[in-house]
Design a protein around this motif. Structure first.
Motif, mmCIF file in Angstrom:
data_model
loop_
_atom_site.group_PDB
_atom_site.id
_atom_site.type_symbol
_atom_site.label_atom_id
_atom_site.label_comp_id
_atom_site.label_asym_id
_atom_site.label_seq_id
_atom_site.Cartn_x
_atom_site.Cartn_y
_atom_site.Cartn_z
ATOM 1 N N MET A 1 -41.748 65.298 -46.707
ATOM 2 C CA MET A 1 -43.070 64.830 -46.361
ATOM 3 C C MET A 1 -43.646 65.695 -45.245
ATOM 4 N N ALA A 2 -44.877 66.062 -45.401
ATOM 5 C CA ALA A 2 -45.544 66.919 -44.420
ATOM 6 C C ALA A 2 -46.037 66.089 -43.236
ATOM 7 N N THR A 3 -45.997 66.692 -42.067
ATOM 8 C CA THR A 3 -46.532 66.057 -40.870
ATOM 9 C C THR A 3 -47.727 66.870 -40.391
ATOM 10 N N MET A 4 -48.371 66.394 -39.344
ATOM 11 C CA MET A 4 -49.556 67.084 -38.841
ATOM 12 C C MET A 4 -49.222 68.447 -38.237
ATOM 13 N N TYR A 5 -47.954 68.678 -37.920
ATOM 14 C CA TYR A 5 -47.551 69.953 -37.352
ATOM 15 C C TYR A 5 -47.341 71.019 -38.425
ATOM 16 N N ASP A 6 -47.287 70.619 -39.688
ATOM 17 C CA ASP A 6 -46.988 71.547 -40.777
ATOM 18 C C ASP A 6 -48.208 72.249 -41.336
ATOM 19 N N VAL A 7 -49.404 71.820 -40.974
ATOM 20 C CA VAL A 7 -50.622 72.416 -41.507
ATOM 21 C C VAL A 7 -51.464 72.954 -40.354
ATOM 22 N N PRO A 8 -52.331 73.924 -40.623
ATOM 23 C CA PRO A 8 -53.216 74.426 -39.565
ATOM 24 C C PRO A 8 -54.141 73.321 -39.052
ATOM 25 N N ALA A 9 -54.388 73.328 -37.754
ATOM 26 C CA ALA A 9 -55.176 72.266 -37.125
ATOM 27 C C ALA A 9 -56.597 72.216 -37.668
ATOM 28 N N ASP A 10 -57.213 73.366 -37.907
ATOM 29 C CA ASP A 10 -58.594 73.382 -38.390
ATOM 30 C C ASP A 10 -58.722 72.696 -39.743
ATOM 31 N N ASP A 11 -57.784 72.973 -40.637
ATOM 32 C CA ASP A 11 -57.835 72.372 -41.963
ATOM 33 C C ASP A 11 -57.566 70.870 -41.891
ATOM 34 N N LEU A 12 -56.655 70.465 -41.026
ATOM 35 C CA LEU A 12 -56.349 69.045 -40.872
ATOM 36 C C LEU A 12 -57.545 68.293 -40.301
ATOM 37 N N ILE A 13 -58.177 68.859 -39.288
ATOM 38 C CA ILE A 13 -59.326 68.204 -38.660
ATOM 39 C C ILE A 13 -60.477 68.091 -39.650
ATOM 40 N N GLU A 14 -60.701 69.110 -40.449
ATOM 41 C CA GLU A 14 -61.772 69.076 -41.440
ATOM 42 C C GLU A 14 -61.530 67.972 -42.470
ATOM 43 N N ALA A 15 -60.297 67.838 -42.941
ATOM 44 C CA ALA A 15 -59.971 66.800 -43.923
ATOM 45 C C ALA A 15 -60.038 65.408 -43.299
ATOM 46 N N LEU A 16 -59.578 65.270 -42.059
ATOM 47 C CA LEU A 16 -59.663 63.980 -41.369
ATOM 48 C C LEU A 16 -61.109 63.579 -41.121
ATOM 49 N N ALA A 17 -61.962 64.554 -40.812
ATOM 50 C CA ALA A 17 -63.373 64.267 -40.558
ATOM 51 C C ALA A 17 -64.041 63.702 -41.807
ATOM 52 N N ASP A 18 -63.661 64.205 -42.984
ATOM 53 C CA ASP A 18 -64.224 63.662 -44.220
ATOM 54 C C ASP A 18 -63.848 62.194 -44.383
ATOM 55 N N ASP A 19 -62.626 61.836 -44.027
ATOM 56 C CA ASP A 19 -62.187 60.456 -44.149
ATOM 57 C C ASP A 19 -62.823 59.571 -43.076
ATOM 58 N N LEU A 20 -62.913 60.064 -41.859
ATOM 59 C CA LEU A 20 -63.437 59.257 -40.756
ATOM 60 C C LEU A 20 -64.956 59.124 -40.787
ATOM 61 N N ALA A 21 -65.647 59.987 -41.515
ATOM 62 C CA ALA A 21 -67.104 59.903 -41.586
ATOM 63 C C ALA A 21 -67.547 58.574 -42.187
ATOM 64 N N ASP A 22 -66.754 58.047 -43.113
ATOM 65 C CA ASP A 22 -67.094 56.763 -43.731
ATOM 66 C C ASP A 22 -66.716 55.583 -42.838
ATOM 67 N N ARG A 23 -65.733 55.756 -41.986
ATOM 68 C CA ARG A 23 -65.203 54.646 -41.198
ATOM 69 C C ARG A 23 -65.883 54.477 -39.847
ATOM 70 N N LEU A 24 -66.420 55.568 -39.275
ATOM 71 C CA LEU A 24 -67.004 55.498 -37.933
ATOM 72 C C LEU A 24 -68.516 55.635 -37.998
ATOM 73 N N GLU A 25 -69.180 54.929 -37.114
ATOM 74 C CA GLU A 25 -70.644 54.939 -37.045
ATOM 75 C C GLU A 25 -71.084 55.670 -35.783
ATOM 76 N N GLU A 26 -71.895 56.699 -35.943
ATOM 77 C CA GLU A 26 -72.405 57.429 -34.776
ATOM 78 C C GLU A 26 -73.477 56.587 -34.098
ATOM 79 N N PRO A 27 -73.397 56.396 -32.772
ATOM 80 C CA PRO A 27 -74.434 55.625 -32.083
ATOM 81 C C PRO A 27 -75.772 56.363 -32.098
ATOM 82 N N ASP A 28 -76.828 55.629 -31.788
ATOM 83 C CA ASP A 28 -78.174 56.219 -31.800
ATOM 84 C C ASP A 28 -78.304 57.361 -30.801
ATOM 85 N N TRP A 29 -77.642 57.227 -29.657
ATOM 86 C CA TRP A 29 -77.749 58.258 -28.622
ATOM 87 C C TRP A 29 -76.889 59.478 -28.941
#
Length: 151
Positions: free
Chosen positions: A1-29
């Motif tokens: 099983m792969a962990t977060m240390y096994d993949v490049p950080a940029d690619d991991l952050i990009e994939a996580l951002a796609d998942d978190l975009a649906d879960r988190l709400e950006e405030p008005d400010w």
């Protein structure tokens, strides 16, 4: 099983951002706030809030338990000297603590991060599972021969 240390950080952050975009709400400010005192303008990136949340989740999992002060230092930069004559030396400036604190509170509401009393914030089992599952998906999608030993 792969962990977060096994993949490049940029690619991991990009994939996580796609998942978190649906879960988190950006405030008005959020679209008007600068990310630190050393910045002149707010970020122009469309999915900035989700990308910063993904980056914060990864940093908390890597360095946790960690507090807002330490994270703002890591997201800071160099505040230039005087604009007119450039005679004042550059100084270190921290990142926006309000932005970091708000994102961490949203991650806590989602159950990905928890507060460790007196120590800061650390990732929960659900957050670690999300990181590892996303890392496994990223590793499958990457076509890089140097990473095949991890698959």
């Amino acid at each position: 099983m792969a962990t977060m240390y096994d993949v490049p950080a940029d690619d991991l952050i990009e994939a996580l951002a796609d998942d978190l975009a649906d879960r988190l709400e950006e405030p008005d400010w959020g679209k008007f706030a600068k990310t630190g005192a050393d910045r002149e303008l707010p970020p122009e990136q469309e999915d900035f809030w989700a990308t910063r949340a993904a980056s914060l989740l990864r940093k908390v999992a890597d360095r946790g338990p960690v507090g807002v002060e330490r994270l703002s230092t890591e997201y800071g930069g160099s505040n230039g000297g005087s604009n007119r004559y450039r005679v004042a030396p550059a100084h270190r400036a921290d990142g926006s603590k309000n932005l970091i604190r708000t994102i961490l509170q949203q991650l806590e509401d989602e159950g990905l991060v928890e507060t460790a009393e007196g120590e800061g914030r650390r990732v929960t089992a659900e957050g670690q599972s999300l990181l590892d599952d996303t890392a496994g998906n990223v590793l499958e999608e990457l076509d890089r021969p140097e990473l095949e030993r991890y698959a």
